[in-house]
Design an enzyme around this catalytic site. Structure first.
Site, short mmCIF file in Angstrom:
data_model
loop_
_atom_site.label_atom_id
_atom_site.label_comp_id
_atom_site.label_asym_id
_atom_site.label_seq_id
_atom_site.Cartn_x
_atom_site.Cartn_y
_atom_site.Cartn_z
N MET A 20 0.81 -1.21 0.00
CA MET A 20 0.00 0.00 0.00
C MET A 20 0.84 1.27 0.00
SD MET A 20 -2.81 1.13 2.85
CE MET A 20 -3.47 2.79 2.93
N ASP A 148 -3.59 -5.88 13.27
CA ASP A 148 -2.44 -6.35 12.49
C ASP A 148 -1.22 -6.49 13.41
OD1 ASP A 148 -1.11 -7.25 10.23
OD2 ASP A 148 -0.53 -5.24 9.60
#
Length: 252
Positions: A20, A148
């Site tokens: 990303m 995460d």
């Protein structure tokens, strides 16, 4: 000439690149020769027109700016550069991530020192606790779920302080859902079983992920093994966790 972002951030070298964004080691320039090392995160150019990624990036900046704690990497600035791309500026942690710490020991066929590993994870848990115990401006509970928790997102500075970073997948519980509900977030090997079954991430699934991190760094290998993503996913779903004493019988 060095590239300047927003007229004051001088990019020095690439520190990391994911699916990303790119993270740079940079210098924040100021008046009278002032300079401070920072980490600057930029969305990849091919994603700059993707509204979903932009929304996640903006959310990361918003959530991160509200989490001020010694064991959380601090957000310093957020803006748009000369090419109209968003960027995020964070404190620079001079050190390594916990994943590389474990890999360095594996390459030397050495076990990680359990007191050091435990101290690092305890500090990371303190940062996670601050996110989980966040309150809004009215004093109401507004916990942030990291979603995460992995060794790569625990940074260990040369000063010995551990910090939790990358709340890019986080979602404050006082916000609307940022992504499609059927998209599984987080890296497969660190998912709690209920998350693999489609249930939402929770405070407990964050803590479960931290437990996997501790197990792996002590064991010197990945917990959920497999040749394919499906095999790793199924191992996570089945919660197959061998007792750590099988691999390190002398741990207290």
């Amino acid at each position: 000439m060095p590239e300047l972002i927003a007229g004051k951030y001088e990019l020095k070298e690439m520190a990391g690149k994911g699916g990303m964004a790119t993270v740079w080691r940079a210098l924040m320039r100021g008046a009278a020769g002032f300079a401070r090392p920072v980490a600057l995160k930029q969305i990849l150019p091919q994603l700059s027109d993707n509204d979903d990624f932009i929304a996640m990036f903006v959310e990361e900046a918003r959530v991160g700016s509200e989490l001020v704690h010694p064991h959380i990497v601090q957000i310093l600035d957020f803006g748009v550069d000369e090419r109209r791309n968003y960027f995020l500026v964070m404190e620079w942690v001079d050190g390594i991530d916990l994943g590389h710490f474990g890999e360095a020991h594996q390459r030397q066929n050495k076990a990680t020192p359990w007191p050091v590993v435990t101290a690092i994870v305890v500090e990371a848990l303190r940062g996670l606790s601050a996110a989980h115990e966040r309150v809004d401006v009215n004093g109401r509970p507004a916990p942030v779920i990291h979603r995460d928790v992995t060794p790569q997102n625990i940074l260990v500075g040369t000063n010995g302080i551990a910090k939790l970073t990358d709340f890019g997948l986080a979602r404050a519980m006082d916000r609307a859902r940022m992504t499609q509900p059927d998209v599984v977030k987080g890296k497969l090997g660190y998912l709690a079983p209920e998350v693999t079954m489609g249930k939402p991430a929770s405070l407990k699934s964050d803590i479960y992920g931290m437990g996997i991190v501790l197990w792996e760094i002590l064991a010197g290998r990945r917990l959920h093994l497999g040749d394919t993503d499906v095999q790793i996913f199924m191992s996570a779903r089945n919660a197959e966790v061998p007792p750590i004493a099988m691999l390190r019988p002398h741990l207290p």
